[in-house]
Motif scaffolding. Structure first.
Motif, mmCIF file in Angstrom:
data_model
loop_
_atom_site.group_PDB
_atom_site.id
_atom_site.type_symbol
_atom_site.label_atom_id
_atom_site.label_comp_id
_atom_site.label_asym_id
_atom_site.label_seq_id
_atom_site.Cartn_x
_atom_site.Cartn_y
_atom_site.Cartn_z
ATOM 1 N N LEU A 44 0.831 -1.206 0.000
ATOM 2 C CA LEU A 44 0.000 0.000 0.000
ATOM 3 C C LEU A 44 0.868 1.260 0.000
ATOM 4 C CD1 LEU A 44 -2.862 -1.028 2.466
ATOM 5 C CD2 LEU A 44 -3.059 -0.626 0.002
ATOM 6 N N GLN A 45 1.968 1.218 0.747
ATOM 7 C CA GLN A 45 2.881 2.373 0.748
ATOM 8 C C GLN A 45 3.401 2.664 -0.662
ATOM 9 O OE1 GLN A 45 5.630 0.834 3.659
ATOM 10 N NE2 GLN A 45 4.938 2.258 5.245
ATOM 11 N N TYR A 46 3.715 1.611 -1.366
ATOM 12 C CA TYR A 46 4.258 1.770 -2.722
ATOM 13 C C TYR A 46 3.234 2.398 -3.667
ATOM 14 C CZ TYR A 46 7.168 0.566 -6.772
ATOM 15 O OH TYR A 46 7.959 0.618 -7.905
ATOM 16 N N PHE A 47 1.966 2.157 -3.375
ATOM 17 C CA PHE A 47 0.907 2.702 -4.222
ATOM 18 C C PHE A 47 0.271 3.954 -3.628
ATOM 19 C CE2 PHE A 47 1.191 -1.618 -5.908
ATOM 20 C CZ PHE A 47 1.227 -1.346 -7.272
ATOM 21 N N GLY A 48 0.956 4.562 -2.664
ATOM 22 C CA GLY A 48 0.541 5.879 -2.202
ATOM 23 C C GLY A 48 -0.442 5.895 -1.063
ATOM 24 N N ILE A 49 -0.560 4.783 -0.321
ATOM 25 C CA ILE A 49 -1.436 4.761 0.859
ATOM 26 C C ILE A 49 -0.602 4.288 2.038
ATOM 27 C CG2 ILE A 49 -3.536 3.843 1.904
ATOM 28 C CD1 ILE A 49 -4.603 3.325 -0.911
ATOM 29 N N ASN A 50 -0.196 5.216 2.864
ATOM 30 C CA ASN A 50 0.695 4.905 3.985
ATOM 31 C C ASN A 50 -0.107 4.807 5.283
ATOM 32 O OD1 ASN A 50 2.884 4.514 5.632
ATOM 33 N ND2 ASN A 50 3.481 6.662 5.679
ATOM 34 N N LEU A 51 -0.247 3.595 5.795
ATOM 35 C CA LEU A 51 -1.001 3.363 7.026
ATOM 36 C C LEU A 51 -0.124 3.495 8.270
ATOM 37 C CD1 LEU A 51 -3.150 0.264 5.945
ATOM 38 C CD2 LEU A 51 -3.707 2.692 5.784
ATOM 39 N N ILE A 52 1.171 3.741 8.075
ATOM 40 C CA ILE A 52 2.094 3.869 9.197
ATOM 41 C C ILE A 52 2.156 5.337 9.637
ATOM 42 C CG2 ILE A 52 4.494 3.596 9.951
ATOM 43 C CD1 ILE A 52 3.024 0.973 9.518
ATOM 44 N N PRO A 53 1.890 5.633 10.898
ATOM 45 C CA PRO A 53 1.896 7.034 11.369
ATOM 46 C C PRO A 53 3.306 7.565 11.566
ATOM 47 C CG PRO A 53 1.425 5.558 13.192
ATOM 48 C CD PRO A 53 1.498 4.689 11.971
ATOM 49 N N ASP A 54 4.014 7.822 10.472
ATOM 50 C CA ASP A 54 5.407 8.245 10.562
ATOM 51 C C ASP A 54 5.601 9.729 10.274
ATOM 52 O OD1 ASP A 54 4.885 8.290 7.879
ATOM 53 O OD2 ASP A 54 6.342 6.756 7.328
ATOM 54 N N GLY A 55 4.502 10.452 10.160
ATOM 55 C CA GLY A 55 4.598 11.894 9.970
ATOM 56 C C GLY A 55 4.721 12.345 8.531
ATOM 57 N N THR A 56 4.813 11.413 7.588
ATOM 58 C CA THR A 56 4.967 11.799 6.180
ATOM 59 C C THR A 56 3.625 12.017 5.492
ATOM 60 O OG1 THR A 56 5.026 9.486 5.441
ATOM 61 C CG2 THR A 56 7.125 10.502 6.018
ATOM 62 N N GLY A 57 2.535 11.641 6.136
ATOM 63 C CA GLY A 57 1.217 11.757 5.528
ATOM 64 C C GLY A 57 0.694 10.414 5.072
ATOM 65 N N VAL A 58 -0.584 10.372 4.750
ATOM 66 C CA VAL A 58 -1.221 9.111 4.366
ATOM 67 C C VAL A 58 -1.037 8.827 2.882
ATOM 68 C CG1 VAL A 58 -3.406 7.861 4.226
ATOM 69 C CG2 VAL A 58 -2.913 9.309 6.214
ATOM 70 N N PHE A 59 -1.264 9.832 2.054
ATOM 71 C CA PHE A 59 -1.230 9.609 0.605
ATOM 72 C C PHE A 59 0.134 10.038 0.052
ATOM 73 C CE2 PHE A 59 -5.687 10.392 1.781
ATOM 74 C CZ PHE A 59 -6.203 9.156 1.447
ATOM 75 N N VAL A 60 1.116 9.198 0.327
ATOM 76 C CA VAL A 60 2.494 9.474 -0.082
ATOM 77 C C VAL A 60 3.065 8.222 -0.737
ATOM 78 C CG1 VAL A 60 4.816 10.117 0.667
ATOM 79 C CG2 VAL A 60 2.814 11.103 1.810
ATOM 80 N N VAL A 61 3.611 8.371 -1.944
ATOM 81 C CA VAL A 61 4.236 7.249 -2.632
ATOM 82 C C VAL A 61 5.638 7.035 -2.070
ATOM 83 C CG1 VAL A 61 5.133 6.420 -4.834
ATOM 84 C CG2 VAL A 61 2.915 7.581 -4.745
ATOM 85 N N ASN A 62 5.954 5.796 -1.742
ATOM 86 C CA ASN A 62 7.274 5.498 -1.199
ATOM 87 C C ASN A 62 7.595 4.043 -1.465
ATOM 88 O OD1 ASN A 62 9.703 5.726 0.216
ATOM 89 N ND2 ASN A 62 8.754 6.939 1.856
ATOM 90 N N LYS A 63 8.895 3.703 -1.406
ATOM 91 C CA LYS A 63 9.237 2.287 -1.430
ATOM 92 C C LYS A 63 8.767 1.653 -0.140
ATOM 93 C CE LYS A 63 14.011 3.549 -0.235
ATOM 94 N NZ LYS A 63 15.404 3.475 -0.711
ATOM 95 N N SER A 64 8.535 0.364 -0.169
ATOM 96 C CA SER A 64 7.926 -0.322 0.970
ATOM 97 C C SER A 64 8.901 -0.463 2.124
ATOM 98 C CB SER A 64 7.446 -1.715 0.540
ATOM 99 O OG SER A 64 6.488 -1.628 -0.482
ATOM 100 N N TYR A 65 8.444 -0.096 3.307
ATOM 101 C CA TYR A 65 9.193 -0.359 4.528
ATOM 102 C C TYR A 65 8.294 -0.880 5.640
ATOM 103 C CZ TYR A 65 7.494 4.390 5.538
ATOM 104 O OH TYR A 65 6.708 5.493 5.704
ATOM 105 N N SER A 66 6.986 -0.702 5.474
ATOM 106 C CA SER A 66 5.982 -1.243 6.387
ATOM 107 C C SER A 66 6.282 -0.864 7.838
ATOM 108 C CB SER A 66 5.877 -2.763 6.206
ATOM 109 O OG SER A 66 4.734 -3.275 6.843
ATOM 110 N N THR A 67 6.369 -1.845 8.726
ATOM 111 C CA THR A 67 6.586 -1.571 10.154
ATOM 112 C C THR A 67 8.065 -1.578 10.528
ATOM 113 O OG1 THR A 67 6.304 -3.933 10.624
ATOM 114 C CG2 THR A 67 4.360 -2.541 10.803
ATOM 115 N N PHE A 68 8.960 -1.576 9.548
ATOM 116 C CA PHE A 68 10.388 -1.772 9.823
ATOM 117 C C PHE A 68 11.219 -0.487 9.764
ATOM 118 C CE2 PHE A 68 8.905 -5.971 9.115
ATOM 119 C CZ PHE A 68 9.738 -6.786 9.857
#
Length: 405
Positions: free
Chosen positions: A135-159
């Protein structure tokens, strides 16, 4: 009440799901959990007299002893015992790894049927973690890391870091693949898609290399070829589907291999995100670490000024090569005993037994990616417990064969 199974289930299923936004805190929390688990595991082992003589014990004892000696004589005692503040891979952690290995060995030897159940639960947890990464890779970040929810990123998940995530998923892949090859179905197909897909979207080149070798070994040595073509087709389709996403980000990452090779040939210290520089400094330090090293988790100090001059004070403080890391910080004798320990875990593998082949493949690809990545607290305890399962299962099978022959 025997807490062996609950401890292992918690560590396999919930431990990887832990997430804290800031780097030091997320590792500190994992470290505290690791220490608690290690103490409970030691209590279980002692109270129930679960320690069993096997050929892994001597190399393991030698490894821990040499690491202990490097710790005692280290010029950086806090880091050697506890670890640097954003790693926590000092001697205490290695002691816990060894205890958890012995606990997992005991469970696999005494109750081998439990291993497959724990692996299935781990695959379920890993699938959730992989889904978060995709989901992170496709622009839906469910991890509360301060970058926002709709942000495209490479996958890191809970790590917290994509390389750590890639290493974790790489360890899971052999078990996901073997489950599919044993019994293709909706569940096993979905797990394979999630695990393989999220490995790609981690954009972790070390994991890519491990994955490539792993698939070659799987095709070459797995005795049952019936569903290999189906697995290959699924992986091809997943790759094809992910390739154009995010402006061909995956393809661009793969294409960097040529430029990195050109940089390495030219001797550019920036090769591999400064890995060449780190390896060059590590090689210089090897002659001084024949018997003992600088102490666990003290690699930062072998050439701190040069590292910080080139890369800044935020550099990761690891060798990006597990073999150089162990030799420099714990000594050549530690490295040799560690490799002996790994060999003792894998030497009796029956590749015709799917679960044993999965463990064998996991160890091989983990060691391959270890030429480029590091052992981290979010992943490494799981590797040690998997080794315990592996050695316990093979020892149980051999003892059973002897008893019935």
């Amino acid at each position: 009440m025997n807490l062996s199974i609950p401890i292992l289930v918690i560590l396999f299923t919930l431990y990887p799901l832990i997430y804290v936004h800031t780097f030091p805190e997320t590792f500190f929390i994992r470290w505290v959990i690791l220490l608690m688990a290690g103490l409970i595991a030691a209590y279980i082992m002692i109270r129930n007299k679960l320690l069993r003589k096997n050929k892994c014990i001597i190399p393991l004892a030698l490894f821990i002893s040499f690491v202990f000696i490097s710790t005692v004589f280290s010029h950086y005692p806090y880091e050697a015992w506890v670890g640097i503040s954003y790693r926590f891979t000092g001697f205490l952690s290695y002691l816990c790894f060894a205890v958890l290995f012995l606990l997992a060995f005991s469970v696999a030897f005494r109750e081998p049927e439990k291993v497959n159940k724990i692996i299935d639960l781990w695959l379920l947890s890993a699938s959730i973690i992989a889904s978060i990464g995709l989901l992170q890779y496709f622009g839906i970040n469910l991890i509360p890391d301060g970058t926002g929810v709709f942000v495209v990123n490479k996958s890191y998940s809970t790590f917290s870091h994509s390389n750590h995530f890639g290493t974790f998923i790489l360890m899971v892949f052999p078990f996901a693949a073997l489950r599919f090859l044993q019994k293709p179905g909706i569940r096993s197909t979905l797990i394979l898609i999630l695990i393989y897909g999220s490995l790609l979207t981690s954009l972790c080149r070390g994991a890519f290399i491990g994955m490539a070798f792993g698939f070659i070994i799987l095709v070459r040595y797995y005795p049952v070829k019936k569903y290999l073509l189906s697995a290959a087709v699924i992986m091809f389709l997943v790759t094809a589907a992910l390739m154009p996403a995010n402006n061909w980000m995956l393809l661009k990452q793969i294409a960097t291999a040529q430029s990195e090779l050109d940089m390495a040939v030219a001797g550019d210290p920036k090769t591999g995100s400064f890995r060449l520089l780190v390896w060059q400094e590590a090689l210089k330090a090897l002659p001084g670490s024949i018997v003992i090293g600088t102490g666990p988790d003290t690699f930062l100090y072998i050439s701190q000024e040069k590292f910080e001059e080139v890369q800044g004070k935020g550099w990761p403080g690891k060798a990006h090569n597990i073999y150089l890391e162990i030799w420099v910080t714990m000594g050549l004798l530690s490295l040799l005993s560690y490799l002996w320990f790994l060999k003792s875990c894998a030497s009796d593998t029956n590749r015709g037994i799917p679960i044993e082949f999965a463990f064998f493949l996991m160890v091989v690809i983990y060691l391959i990616q270890g030429f480029f990545l590091v052992d981290v607290l979010s992943v490494y305890p799981l590797f040690w417990m998997l080794l315990g399962f592996y050695a316990g299962l093979t020892n149980r099978r051999i003892d059973t064969d002897i008893a019935t022959s």
